[in-house]
Design an enzyme around this catalytic site. Sequence first.
Site, mmCIF file in Angstrom:
data_model
loop_
_atom_site.group_PDB
_atom_site.id
_atom_site.type_symbol
_atom_site.label_atom_id
_atom_site.label_comp_id
_atom_site.label_asym_id
_atom_site.label_seq_id
_atom_site.Cartn_x
_atom_site.Cartn_y
_atom_site.Cartn_z
ATOM 1 C CE LYS A 274 -5.482 -51.406 -29.920
ATOM 2 N NZ LYS A 274 -4.976 -52.123 -31.110
ATOM 3 C CG ASP B 89 -7.066 -51.622 -33.825
ATOM 4 O OD1 ASP B 89 -7.581 -51.061 -34.812
ATOM 5 O OD2 ASP B 89 -5.968 -51.268 -33.341
ATOM 6 C CE LYS C 166 -4.768 -49.465 -36.765
ATOM 7 N NZ LYS C 166 -4.657 -50.412 -35.633
ATOM 8 C CG ASP D 271 -11.476 -55.552 -49.317
ATOM 9 O OD1 ASP D 271 -11.790 -55.342 -50.508
ATOM 10 O OD2 ASP D 271 -10.865 -56.560 -48.944
ATOM 11 C CB THR E 221 0.095 -42.667 -33.978
ATOM 12 O OG1 THR E 221 -0.041 -44.057 -33.710
ATOM 13 C CG2 THR E 221 -1.186 -41.972 -33.606
ATOM 14 N NE ARG F 183 4.668 -50.830 -28.370
ATOM 15 C CZ ARG F 183 5.160 -50.295 -29.481
ATOM 16 N NH1 ARG F 183 6.279 -50.779 -29.991
ATOM 17 N NH2 ARG F 183 4.547 -49.300 -30.067
HETATM 18 O O1 C5P Z 1 2.082 -50.374 -27.634
HETATM 19 P P1 C5P Z 1 1.376 -49.122 -28.059
HETATM 20 O O2 C5P Z 1 0.866 -48.289 -26.900
HETATM 21 O O3 C5P Z 1 2.182 -48.308 -29.050
HETATM 22 O O4 C5P Z 1 0.068 -49.679 -28.822
HETATM 23 C C1 C5P Z 1 -0.742 -48.848 -29.579
HETATM 24 C C2 C5P Z 1 -1.861 -49.644 -30.177
HETATM 25 O O5 C5P Z 1 -2.691 -48.756 -30.910
HETATM 26 C C3 C5P Z 1 -1.428 -50.731 -31.136
HETATM 27 O O6 C5P Z 1 -2.300 -51.836 -30.896
HETATM 28 C C4 C5P Z 1 -1.660 -50.152 -32.514
HETATM 29 O O7 C5P Z 1 -2.049 -51.118 -33.449
HETATM 30 C C5 C5P Z 1 -2.807 -49.191 -32.239
HETATM 31 N N1 C5P Z 1 -2.915 -48.050 -33.148
HETATM 32 C C6 C5P Z 1 -1.927 -47.107 -33.346
HETATM 33 N N2 C5P Z 1 -2.100 -46.061 -34.210
HETATM 34 C C7 C5P Z 1 -3.247 -45.911 -34.849
HETATM 35 C C8 C5P Z 1 -4.261 -46.840 -34.666
HETATM 36 C C9 C5P Z 1 -4.071 -47.890 -33.788
HETATM 37 O O8 C5P Z 1 -0.876 -47.192 -32.738
HETATM 38 N N3 C5P Z 1 -3.428 -44.844 -35.640
#
Ligand code: C5P
Length: 241
Positions: free
Chosen positions: A40, A67, A69, A72, A123, A214
Amino acid sequence: MSEKSCSEAARRIAVALDTSQRDQFRRWISWFGPRVGVLKVGLEAFVRWGPAAVEEAKAQAEAIFLDLKLHDIPNTVAGAVRSARALGVRYLTVHAGGGPAMLEAAVEAAGGEVAILAVTLLTHLDDGQLNALDLAGSASRRVERWARLARQAGCAGIVCSPLEAAALRRANPAPFLLVTPGVRPLTAAPGDQRRTATPGQALRAGADLLVIGRPLTRAPDRDVALERIVAEMNTSRRGPP
Ligand code: C5P
């Protein structure tokens, strides 16, 4: 891209390559590319290096999830989707909050070549954050409604919290895709994510693709971290994507 040999569980993982360090980005794509189903590329890398980030990741990965998002007016989003389509990405995110016309424009511009995923509620938005935005009321009702809008507009799926996946799956049967970030193995810190679940819980709830950043990219030992996540996923006994 090289021949893949990753497990069915690993094929359901999208690794979030969130960094603006080029060396780190390259290390991650060459390490994770052959080991998981999807890489991603998010805002941090894309804003920094643009399409080159996608091209580099594509050389190592089975599929790219861009990703961005997008949110617009429909005409602008459609143009951005066409540009993403030219890059050869498999998944692209737009915000469901852009409304039905924007979602329909995105789907039409994708021409069946890119799976448009609508982001419902991010989230990190817990009740306190939603109240601050004057979006009081039931977050789950909002998510259910936006998921339906996305499906009716022709989106391939949605991005949602794993905690909402079970209810969303009941209302939106396969092949509508449920993509869940906010996945945390039992041993990992939640960071800024609030509405989290373990990989096994997310799959059992009906998620198709788990976005994990992460807990994998920042793990002290990536091998161990990936192995544990795949083992947790295997406890859910879901079939291939
Ligand atoms: O590091 P972590 O596991 O928290 O990464 C989550 C990834 O998912 C990030 O790239 C974040 O931008 C993406 N994301 C998110 N919540 C959403 C949509 C995408 O955390 N609703």
